[in-house]
Design a protein around this motif. Sequence first.
Motif, PDB file in Angstrom:
ATOM      1  N   GLU A 100     -69.793 -20.156 -15.605  1.00 48.84           N
ATOM      2  CA  GLU A 100     -70.811 -19.321 -16.234  1.00 48.84           C
ATOM      3  C   GLU A 100     -71.201 -18.141 -15.361  1.00 48.84           C
ATOM      4  OE1 GLU A 100     -73.378 -22.430 -18.881  1.00 48.84           O
ATOM      5  OE2 GLU A 100     -73.585 -22.617 -16.701  1.00 48.84           O
ATOM      6  N   PHE A 101     -70.925 -18.238 -14.065  1.00 50.58           N
ATOM      7  CA  PHE A 101     -71.284 -17.176 -13.129  1.00 50.58           C
ATOM      8  C   PHE A 101     -70.044 -16.584 -12.471  1.00 50.58           C
ATOM      9  CE2 PHE A 101     -74.748 -20.256 -13.379  1.00 50.58           C
ATOM     10  CZ  PHE A 101     -75.813 -19.437 -13.725  1.00 50.58           C
ATOM     11  N   LEU A 102     -68.947 -16.619 -13.180  1.00 52.11           N
ATOM     12  CA  LEU A 102     -67.678 -16.104 -12.665  1.00 52.11           C
ATOM     13  C   LEU A 102     -67.837 -14.620 -12.306  1.00 52.11           C
ATOM     14  CD1 LEU A 102     -64.687 -17.072 -12.285  1.00 52.11           C
ATOM     15  CD2 LEU A 102     -64.215 -15.973 -14.473  1.00 52.11           C
ATOM     16  N   PRO A 103     -67.564 -14.241 -11.061  1.00 53.98           N
ATOM     17  CA  PRO A 103     -67.792 -12.856 -10.626  1.00 53.98           C
ATOM     18  C   PRO A 103     -66.634 -11.935 -10.995  1.00 53.98           C
ATOM     19  CG  PRO A 103     -67.039 -14.158  -8.781  1.00 53.98           C
ATOM     20  CD  PRO A 103     -67.126 -15.103  -9.954  1.00 53.98           C
ATOM     21  N   MET A 104     -66.461 -11.753 -12.280  1.00 57.20           N
ATOM     22  CA  MET A 104     -65.331 -10.971 -12.755  1.00 57.20           C
ATOM     23  C   MET A 104     -65.661 -10.447 -14.153  1.00 57.20           C
ATOM     24  SD  MET A 104     -61.399 -12.337 -12.969  1.00 57.20           S
ATOM     25  CE  MET A 104     -61.641 -13.146 -11.379  1.00 57.20           C
TER      26      MET A 104
END
Length: 529
Positions: free
Chosen positions: A69-73
């Motif tokens: 949910e917090f994928l930095p992409m």
Amino acid sequence: MRSIFKKRNLLGFLSLLLFCVFLIKSSKPEVSLTYDSRTKSLQTHSLIHSHFGSEELPYPAKSIDPKEEFLPMPANNYTKLGESTISVFPILLATLATPFYYLAGNQGLPYFNLLGVFIFLWILRKFWKASNTFIALAFFGSYIPILMMEFAEHTLFIAILLVSLTFLYKRNGIYAGIFAGLSIWLRHEGIVFAGCILFASWISEGFPPFNKKIKLEKSQSFRFGLGFAFIFLVFVLFNYLRYSSFLGPRFHANYGETGVGFVHKIQWAIGFLFLNKIDETVRIGFFIYMPFALIGLGILLFNIRKISIRRKTIVLGTVIFLFTIPFLAPNYGFWEWGPRYLSAGIPAVTLVLLWFWNYFAKKKNKLFQKSAFGALIAIPLIMTFIGLSFLNQSRKQLLKTYTLFHELNADTLVFHDFSVMYFMGNDYLSKNVLCAPKEDSLSPLLGIIAQKEKGKRIVLIQIKEELITPEKLEKTRKSPVFDIMLKTEPWKSKNISSKISEYYPNVQRIDSPFFDIWVADFNASSKFK
């Protein structure tokens, strides 16, 4: 004497390549992997470390964020293949780049561009008998050197299209079509370019039913189309069997959502071809960057009936492409100095430049024309070195930011938006990196991190709150260009310290000109510099 001349000629050619190595080295490749290049580098890393058994992108923070949910992409950089998160970018680039990653890691990836540069320059030297002087002027008189500075497919894509046009000019349509087909394994503009060249060839030949004298099997149009169709069919089958998508995941990432309106497309076309201003920055288009392209193509187009079928095909195909692709491009392509979606036009313009170069070399009393020709060549040379200077300055600032983030010695970093996350250089693979645009999600996320990473330091980073003004947010929300960042409200600085203090006893705010930074850990006696 002839042997000495050949050795000098080769030495000059190798010196040009060595200068390209120096340019990449001086551009600080260790911090060059930003935006799309970062995802492409992760894709290459995945292939290396899975021994080509998986495309799943590495996500060191997955133990904290198993649902990603917090994928930095940005969402247009990845997709799902079964249960795996994979890159949407063509797998061929990552595959070819693996030796560079294997030998030098992330900072070795920008040197992959030298493969395309070498092919491009070697084709001009070997098959077009271009001098080293012309090769250097043509190379730096385009924006290929700018595209060369980041890890991407651009230089190889351009080189493959030059090979295709070379075979077409040598009247070997089958191989011309095959190489045009190979280009689409790197960029989808290859489809448009091949279609434009095919259409131009058909017009130039007066293809049946217009010209009954040309037999189908001897037609270069037919041969080009046959070679391209074969490779295109393989491309479609591969993507359908592998990704259940006829044109691959990148096509759906670019065109999967509703496109921009026609008015924006007109603005893009003006910007792509000439000049535009977006976000208070002037964007230089193809014909302003390389004014010779407009003059040279214009002269040949005006005299289209007088030139050979081979030249007519290249000129017509290039003009059709340059005025078609702006309306088909999925976005403005605003990151590079020079319109990358029009880069497929560079090989043809280089050949047109060579034809004029050879023409003036044979003329003795054309001083005015030669002076004008020299001025048209000088303009893009100046543009290129200004662009390289800007790039070098931005990389210096990027290195300062990377050093700042690195010296925080954090195990976990939480960013407000993607644009800041990209400033952390090669640390991405050795840290837990997450992106939390919404302030409401911070408290539960911090609780999970504090539990799973107990005793370890955490950092929260965003662009300074006062810099993310409501006016700027509104502008970026409406813009079809800025589609991945700064579209959510900034974290309220006054709230963050108290949120962190719920889970970490020691919280300090770091003073920085451009960023809001909070550093926290469980050691109450820690001091942060």
